[in-house]
Scaffold this motif. Structure first.
Motif, PDB file in Angstrom:
ATOM      1  N   ASP A 160      -1.544  -5.408  -0.306  1.00  0.00           N
ATOM      2  CA  ASP A 160      -1.832  -5.919   1.037  1.00  0.00           C
ATOM      3  C   ASP A 160      -2.763  -4.979   1.800  1.00  0.00           C
ATOM      4  N   ARG A 161      -2.537  -3.659   1.660  1.00  0.00           N
ATOM      5  CA  ARG A 161      -3.413  -2.687   2.336  1.00  0.00           C
ATOM      6  C   ARG A 161      -4.840  -2.805   1.813  1.00  0.00           C
ATOM      7  N   MET A 162      -4.976  -2.971   0.502  1.00  0.00           N
ATOM      8  CA  MET A 162      -6.312  -3.080  -0.095  1.00  0.00           C
ATOM      9  C   MET A 162      -7.015  -4.338   0.402  1.00  0.00           C
ATOM     10  N   LEU A 163      -6.308  -5.450   0.457  1.00  0.00           N
ATOM     11  CA  LEU A 163      -6.904  -6.695   0.958  1.00  0.00           C
ATOM     12  C   LEU A 163      -7.280  -6.574   2.429  1.00  0.00           C
ATOM     13  N   THR A 164      -6.426  -5.951   3.221  1.00  0.00           N
ATOM     14  CA  THR A 164      -6.704  -5.766   4.648  1.00  0.00           C
ATOM     15  C   THR A 164      -7.934  -4.898   4.836  1.00  0.00           C
ATOM     16  N   GLN A 165      -8.039  -3.827   4.063  1.00  0.00           N
ATOM     17  CA  GLN A 165      -9.200  -2.943   4.164  1.00  0.00           C
ATOM     18  C   GLN A 165     -10.475  -3.693   3.791  1.00  0.00           C
ATOM     19  N   GLY A 166     -10.402  -4.524   2.757  1.00  0.00           N
ATOM     20  CA  GLY A 166     -11.568  -5.313   2.360  1.00  0.00           C
ATOM     21  C   GLY A 166     -12.010  -6.277   3.446  1.00  0.00           C
ATOM     22  N   ARG A 167     -11.044  -6.935   4.087  1.00  0.00           N
ATOM     23  CA  ARG A 167     -11.386  -7.855   5.185  1.00  0.00           C
ATOM     24  C   ARG A 167     -12.026  -7.090   6.337  1.00  0.00           C
ATOM     25  N   PHE A 168     -11.475  -5.927   6.665  1.00  0.00           N
ATOM     26  CA  PHE A 168     -12.020  -5.122   7.750  1.00  0.00           C
ATOM     27  C   PHE A 168     -13.459  -4.725   7.448  1.00  0.00           C
ATOM     28  N   LEU A 169     -13.697  -4.251   6.220  1.00  0.00           N
ATOM     29  CA  LEU A 169     -15.042  -3.810   5.863  1.00  0.00           C
ATOM     30  C   LEU A 169     -16.032  -4.962   5.874  1.00  0.00           C
ATOM     31  N   ARG A 170     -15.600  -6.132   5.382  1.00  0.00           N
ATOM     32  CA  ARG A 170     -16.484  -7.302   5.422  1.00  0.00           C
ATOM     33  C   ARG A 170     -16.847  -7.658   6.850  1.00  0.00           C
ATOM     34  N   GLU A 171     -15.845  -7.694   7.728  1.00  0.00           N
ATOM     35  CA  GLU A 171     -16.118  -8.026   9.132  1.00  0.00           C
ATOM     36  C   GLU A 171     -17.021  -6.987   9.774  1.00  0.00           C
ATOM     37  N   ARG A 172     -16.754  -5.743   9.506  1.00  0.00           N
ATOM     38  CA  ARG A 172     -17.488  -4.669  10.153  1.00  0.00           C
ATOM     39  C   ARG A 172     -18.925  -4.607   9.683  1.00  0.00           C
ATOM     40  N   PHE A 173     -19.130  -4.630   8.376  1.00  0.00           N
ATOM     41  CA  PHE A 173     -20.466  -4.394   7.859  1.00  0.00           C
ATOM     42  C   PHE A 173     -21.292  -5.663   7.682  1.00  0.00           C
ATOM     43  N   GLN A 174     -20.680  -6.779   7.322  1.00  0.00           N
ATOM     44  CA  GLN A 174     -21.456  -8.009   7.228  1.00  0.00           C
ATOM     45  C   GLN A 174     -21.850  -8.482   8.607  1.00  0.00           C
ATOM     46  N   GLY A 175     -20.904  -8.429   9.551  1.00  0.00           N
ATOM     47  CA  GLY A 175     -21.208  -8.827  10.927  1.00  0.00           C
ATOM     48  C   GLY A 175     -22.213  -7.900  11.565  1.00  0.00           C
ATOM     49  N   ALA A 176     -22.103  -6.598  11.289  1.00  0.00           N
ATOM     50  CA  ALA A 176     -23.023  -5.630  11.870  1.00  0.00           C
ATOM     51  C   ALA A 176     -24.423  -5.798  11.292  1.00  0.00           C
TER      52      ALA A 176
END
Length: 196
Positions: A160-176
């Motif tokens: 779950d932590r790994m999936l959460t981190q992946g979602r965070f990184l996608r939101e942060r870097f793809q959106g940015a």
């Protein structure tokens, strides 16, 4: 005079209504904050490893007591499962901890009681259907043993932590990247400190 009263009633209802709306909005915000706090407390409690309950041998319905009444090899199977449960690490995630606790406190004792409570008539009925009570018990013990073994291998919290981190990184870097927020200065150019 009536016109003045009507005007006062209209203004009173407008200002009183807005106070009522403000009050309701405030109550809703307070309720949301209370719910968020309660959820955070539950998540924190779920992250703490809960110790497994030690079976009480004074309880005649406890799994260890019932397991000792079984014929071999089912006795060894049940006792092996109990040892596996007892040796479970304390830092299991919430799902695995729940499965292990339920197996110890509920699933295993119910299975053993169902077998031990079989009457001769019930055994004959199973036999007429082509089933042997001991074989059925062995199959059920195998299912629980495999389930506990798999639960001990899995670490749902880490996944779950790994999936959460992946979602965070996608939101942060793809959106940015889409917004152009990731513009870095040229490697050899100097940026004045007051611009940083």
């Amino acid at each position: 005079m009536i016109a003045v009263l009507i005007v006062l009633v209209v203004f009173g209802s407008i200002f009183g209504g807005s106070a009522l709306i403000t009050s309701i909005a405030g109550q809703n915000k307070l309720r949301l904050l209370q719910e968020k706090r309660a959820i955070a407390e539950l998540e924190t409690a779920a992250k703490r490893p809960a110790p497994l309950l030690a079976p009480t041998l004074s309880d005649p319905h406890a799994a260890p007591v019932l397991a000792l009444k079984l014929p071999e090899p089912q006795r060894s199977q049940a006792l092996g499962l109990l040892c596996q449960i007892q040796d479970a690490p304390a830092g299991l995630d919430a799902r695995s901890t729940y499965l292990v606790k339920q197996t110890q406190a509920d699933y295993l004792p119910q299975t053993l009681r169902a077998y031990l409570d079989l009457t001769d008539g019930a055994r004959q009925r199973l036999a007429t259907q082509g089933m042997d009570a001991q074989t059925l018990l062995s199959e059920q013990l195998d299912l629980m043993t495999q389930g506990v073994r798999e639960a001990l291998k899995l670490d749902h919290a880490a996944a779950d932590r790994m999936l959460t981190q992946g979602r965070f990184l996608r939101e942060r870097f793809q959106g940015a990247a889409e917004l152009g927020e990731l513009s870095l200065p040229e490697p050899h150019s100097r940026v004045p400190l007051d611009k940083v």
